[in-house]
Design a protein around this motif. Structure first.
Motif, PDB file in Angstrom:
ATOM      1  N   GLU A   6       0.822  -1.200   0.000  1.00  0.00           N
ATOM      2  CA  GLU A   6       0.000   0.000   0.000  1.00  0.00           C
ATOM      3  C   GLU A   6       0.862   1.258   0.000  1.00  0.00           C
ATOM      4  OE1 GLU A   6      -1.855  -3.057   2.899  1.00  0.00           O
ATOM      5  OE2 GLU A   6       0.113  -2.146   2.528  1.00  0.00           O
ATOM      6  N   TRP A  36     -10.166  -3.668   0.704  1.00  0.00           N
ATOM      7  CA  TRP A  36      -9.557  -2.729   1.635  1.00  0.00           C
ATOM      8  C   TRP A  36     -10.198  -2.934   3.005  1.00  0.00           C
ATOM      9  CZ3 TRP A  36      -5.380   0.249   0.613  1.00  0.00           C
ATOM     10  CH2 TRP A  36      -5.063   0.498  -0.726  1.00  0.00           C
ATOM     11  N   ARG A  38      -9.586  -1.756   7.385  1.00  0.00           N
ATOM     12  CA  ARG A  38      -8.908  -0.798   8.246  1.00  0.00           C
ATOM     13  C   ARG A  38      -8.975  -1.261   9.688  1.00  0.00           C
ATOM     14  NH1 ARG A  38     -13.016   4.402   7.583  1.00  0.00           N
ATOM     15  NH2 ARG A  38     -14.772   3.562   8.793  1.00  0.00           N
ATOM     16  N   ARG A  45     -10.079  -5.689  12.765  1.00  0.00           N
ATOM     17  CA  ARG A  45      -9.890  -5.245  11.397  1.00  0.00           C
ATOM     18  C   ARG A  45     -11.244  -5.236  10.696  1.00  0.00           C
ATOM     19  NH1 ARG A  45      -4.661  -7.369   8.290  1.00  0.00           N
ATOM     20  NH2 ARG A  45      -3.882  -6.521  10.268  1.00  0.00           N
ATOM     21  N   VAL A  48     -13.805  -2.391   4.545  1.00  0.00           N
ATOM     22  CA  VAL A  48     -14.074  -1.061   4.000  1.00  0.00           C
ATOM     23  C   VAL A  48     -14.720  -1.168   2.617  1.00  0.00           C
ATOM     24  CG1 VAL A  48     -13.053   1.112   3.209  1.00  0.00           C
ATOM     25  CG2 VAL A  48     -12.184   0.005   5.279  1.00  0.00           C
ATOM     26  N   ASP A  90     -12.409   8.013  10.536  1.00  0.00           N
ATOM     27  CA  ASP A  90     -11.772   7.229   9.471  1.00  0.00           C
ATOM     28  C   ASP A  90     -10.301   6.956   9.777  1.00  0.00           C
ATOM     29  OD1 ASP A  90     -13.656   9.151   7.104  1.00  0.00           O
ATOM     30  OD2 ASP A  90     -14.055   7.084   7.745  1.00  0.00           O
ATOM     31  N   TYR A  94      -4.843   1.331   7.093  1.00  0.00           N
ATOM     32  CA  TYR A  94      -5.608   0.754   5.993  1.00  0.00           C
ATOM     33  C   TYR A  94      -4.784  -0.343   5.324  1.00  0.00           C
ATOM     34  CZ  TYR A  94      -9.268   4.217   6.370  1.00  0.00           C
ATOM     35  OH  TYR A  94     -10.322   4.970   6.826  1.00  0.00           O
ATOM     36  N   CYS A  96      -4.569  -3.374   2.276  1.00  0.00           N
ATOM     37  CA  CYS A  96      -5.003  -3.927   1.007  1.00  0.00           C
ATOM     38  C   CYS A  96      -4.862  -5.446   1.074  1.00  0.00           C
ATOM     39  CB  CYS A  96      -4.133  -3.356  -0.108  1.00  0.00           C
ATOM     40  SG  CYS A  96      -4.368  -4.082  -1.738  1.00  0.00           S
TER      41      CYS A  96
END
Length: 124
Positions: A6, A36, A38, A45, A48, A90, A94, A96
Motif C-alpha cells: 500500500e 480494503w 482498516r 480489522r 471497508v 476514518d 488501511y 489492502c
C-alpha cells in the motif's frame, strides 16, 4: 505468493481527501478480487470496500458508502481507494488484501494475501 504493498496514506484535515494505492511486490492481481480493510488500535480489522477481478462489481461498508470509491487498473496491476469527505473516525491503518476468488467477500478470512498497511490520520 502475491504480496500487496500500500501507499498514499498520510495526515489530512476533516473534509479532505486521500487516495490510497496498492500494487503487488511480486506476482499479479489478475483474476483476484481485492479488498480494503482498516484497523484502529484496540479494535478489530474492519471491512471497508472490495472490488471484483474485473472491476465490474464493488461493495462498501455502510460507514464509507458515498464517500469512498474503490477502483482498479488491471493494465497497471493496481487497485485504488479514493477517500473523500474524510472524518476523524476514518483514522486507522488501511490494509489492502487479495483474494483467491474472483469476487472476494467482506471478512478478513475471505482474503489470503495482505499488505503491511498504511496509516491514515484525519484531524478535526
Amino acid at each position: 505468493q502475491v504480496q500487496p504493498v500500500e501507499s498514499g496514506g498520510g495526515l489530512v484535515q476533516a473534509g479532505g481527501s486521500l487516495r490510497l494505492s496498492c500494487a503487488p511486490s511480486g506476482g499479479t492481481f489478475s483474476n483476484r478480487a481485492l479488498g480494503w480493510f482498516r484497523q484502529s488500535p484496540g479494535k478489530e480489522r474492519d471491512f471497508v470496500a472490495r472490488i471484483s477481478w474485473n472491476g465490474g462489481s464493488t461493495f462498501y461498508a455502510d460507514s464509507v458508502k458515498g464517500r469512498f470509491t474503490v477502483s482498479r487498473d488491471n493494465a497497471k496491476n493496481t487497485v485504488y481507494l479514493q477517500m473523500n469527505s474524510l472524518k476523524p473516525e476514518d483514522t486507522a491503518v488501511y490494509f489492502c488484501a487479495a483474494a483467491r476468488t474472483l469476487y472476494g467477500g467482506t471478512r478478513p478470512v475471505d482474503f489470503d494475501s495482505w499488505g503491511q498497511g498504511t496509516q491514515v490520520t484525519v484531524s478535526s
